[in-house]
Design a protein around this motif. Structure first.
Motif, PDB file in Angstrom:
ATOM      1  N   VAL A 179      42.832  31.291  39.219  1.00 44.35           N
ATOM      2  CA  VAL A 179      41.063  31.890  39.800  1.00 44.35           C
ATOM      3  C   VAL A 179      40.782  33.454  40.454  1.00 44.35           C
ATOM      4  CG1 VAL A 179      41.504  30.733  42.501  1.00 44.35           C
ATOM      5  CG2 VAL A 179      39.637  30.713  41.790  1.00 44.35           C
ATOM      6  N   PRO A 186      35.624  32.538  33.834  1.00 39.70           N
ATOM      7  CA  PRO A 186      35.230  31.591  33.672  1.00 39.70           C
ATOM      8  C   PRO A 186      34.563  30.473  32.838  1.00 39.70           C
ATOM      9  CG  PRO A 186      34.762  32.751  35.613  1.00 39.70           C
ATOM     10  CD  PRO A 186      35.618  33.256  34.575  1.00 39.70           C
ATOM     11  N   ARG A 192      32.744  25.403  35.333  1.00 38.85           N
ATOM     12  CA  ARG A 192      32.569  26.947  35.578  1.00 38.85           C
ATOM     13  C   ARG A 192      33.643  26.787  36.533  1.00 38.85           C
ATOM     14  NH1 ARG A 192      30.461  31.604  35.286  1.00 38.85           N
ATOM     15  NH2 ARG A 192      30.595  32.814  36.671  1.00 38.85           N
ATOM     16  N   GLN A 193      33.433  25.189  37.310  1.00 34.85           N
ATOM     17  CA  GLN A 193      33.722  25.740  39.234  1.00 34.85           C
ATOM     18  C   GLN A 193      35.815  25.472  39.575  1.00 34.85           C
ATOM     19  OE1 GLN A 193      33.204  26.397  42.130  1.00 34.85           O
ATOM     20  NE2 GLN A 193      30.626  27.511  40.480  1.00 34.85           N
ATOM     21  N   ALA A 194      36.230  24.518  37.593  1.00 43.00           N
ATOM     22  CA  ALA A 194      37.492  24.140  37.942  1.00 43.00           C
ATOM     23  C   ALA A 194      38.198  24.786  36.256  1.00 43.00           C
ATOM     24  CB  ALA A 194      37.272  22.504  37.569  1.00 43.00           C
ATOM     25  N   SER A 211      43.038  25.038  34.354  1.00 46.45           N
ATOM     26  CA  SER A 211      42.626  25.013  35.662  1.00 46.45           C
ATOM     27  C   SER A 211      42.319  26.083  36.772  1.00 46.45           C
ATOM     28  CB  SER A 211      43.407  23.308  36.279  1.00 46.45           C
ATOM     29  OG  SER A 211      44.061  23.746  36.479  1.00 46.45           O
ATOM     30  N   SER A 212      41.434  26.028  37.393  1.00 44.50           N
ATOM     31  CA  SER A 212      41.625  26.958  38.412  1.00 44.50           C
ATOM     32  C   SER A 212      42.198  27.541  39.314  1.00 44.50           C
ATOM     33  CB  SER A 212      40.430  27.623  39.252  1.00 44.50           C
ATOM     34  OG  SER A 212      40.065  26.251  39.968  1.00 44.50           O
TER      35      SER A 212
END
Length: 246
Positions: A179, A186, A192-194, A211-212
């Motif tokens: 991240v 992303p 998108r968040q993960a 994964s982020s």
């Protein structure tokens, strides 16, 4: 329920039962193994099968007689697997046998019309990035991933080799997470968040969804410190003077 009583007349008809097995040579019918009461005056005799390739199988011959008669007749003969018989694996439908990575070049995998992972493209899928372009009938893809499909995919990715518990991620420094990496791209929409895609050509996850909180040693901020060598002053040894003759 009370078990059936073994009829002694039918139970004694071992030779009759053996002679009823006419499908194979008599040498392939082995010893008498057991006799079982199936019902009133209904008995099954079991013989060992000596045919090659049929280890643990048994010949079963069912005999019976009418009431107040000593004449025993044969009902049926069949070859049945015993408790230790060598059997072929149970049938598994192809959709249950298929594993990730089985699809090869030129293969065609048909997706069921009622696949829970997909919904029609004109329905709301709970993914804003998808709903923006598929709300109007006739536009967008025929089907898009459903919420259940995305959750299943996210869990599979997260638990796999590109999640936080992968060996390469566990061995990386705690601060070297995707991240915060400049090579991390992303994904769009609800994922998108993960999740994102690795864009570092030197990383083992290049071109793959990660994964982020995944990590590796190719993090963009793993900067190498340039070590500068300190230049020492020139030292003259003037403790001794060498005389030079003219």
């Amino acid at each position: 329920m009370r078990s059936a009583k073994l009829d002694q007349v039918c139970a004694a008809a071992v030779d009759l039962a053996r002679e009823a097995i006419t499908e194979v040579d008599s040498a392939e019918v082995g010893a008498h193994l057991d006799v079982v009461a199936e019902g009133e005056r209904l008995v099954t005799h079991y013989f060992a099968c000596e045919m090659p390739g049929y280890r643990g199988w048994r010949w079963a011959v069912t005999v019976t007689r009418v009431s107040r008669s000593k004449h025993v007749t044969v009902c049926e003969t069949v070859l049945l697997p015993g408790p230790d018989a060598l059997l072929a694996p149970g049938w598994v439908p192809w959709q249950d046998r298929l594993q990730p990575g089985d699809l090869g070049v030129g293969d065609l995998l048909l997706t069921p019309a009622d696949d829970d992972r997909l919904v029609p493209g004109y329905t709301l899928s709970d993914d804003p990035a998808v709903d923006e372009v598929t709300w109007e009938l006739g536009l967008g893809r025929p089907r898009v991933m459903s919420k259940e499909g995305r959750e299943e995919t996210a869990q599979r990715w997260y638990d796999g080799d590109h999640g936080p518990d992968a060996a390469i991620s566990s061995a990386a420094p705690p601060t070297a997470r995707c991240v915060t990496c400049g090579f991390y791209l992303p994904l769009a929409g609800a994922m998108r968040q993960a999740f994102g895609v690795c864009g570092n050509m030197f990383a083992p996850d290049d071109g793959r969804a990660v994964s982020s909180d995944h990590g590796c040693g190719a993090h963009s901020e793993a900067l190498a410190e340039t070590a500068s060598a300190e230049e020492l002053p020139t030292v003259y040894d003037d403790g001794e003077v060498e005389s030079v003759d003219d």
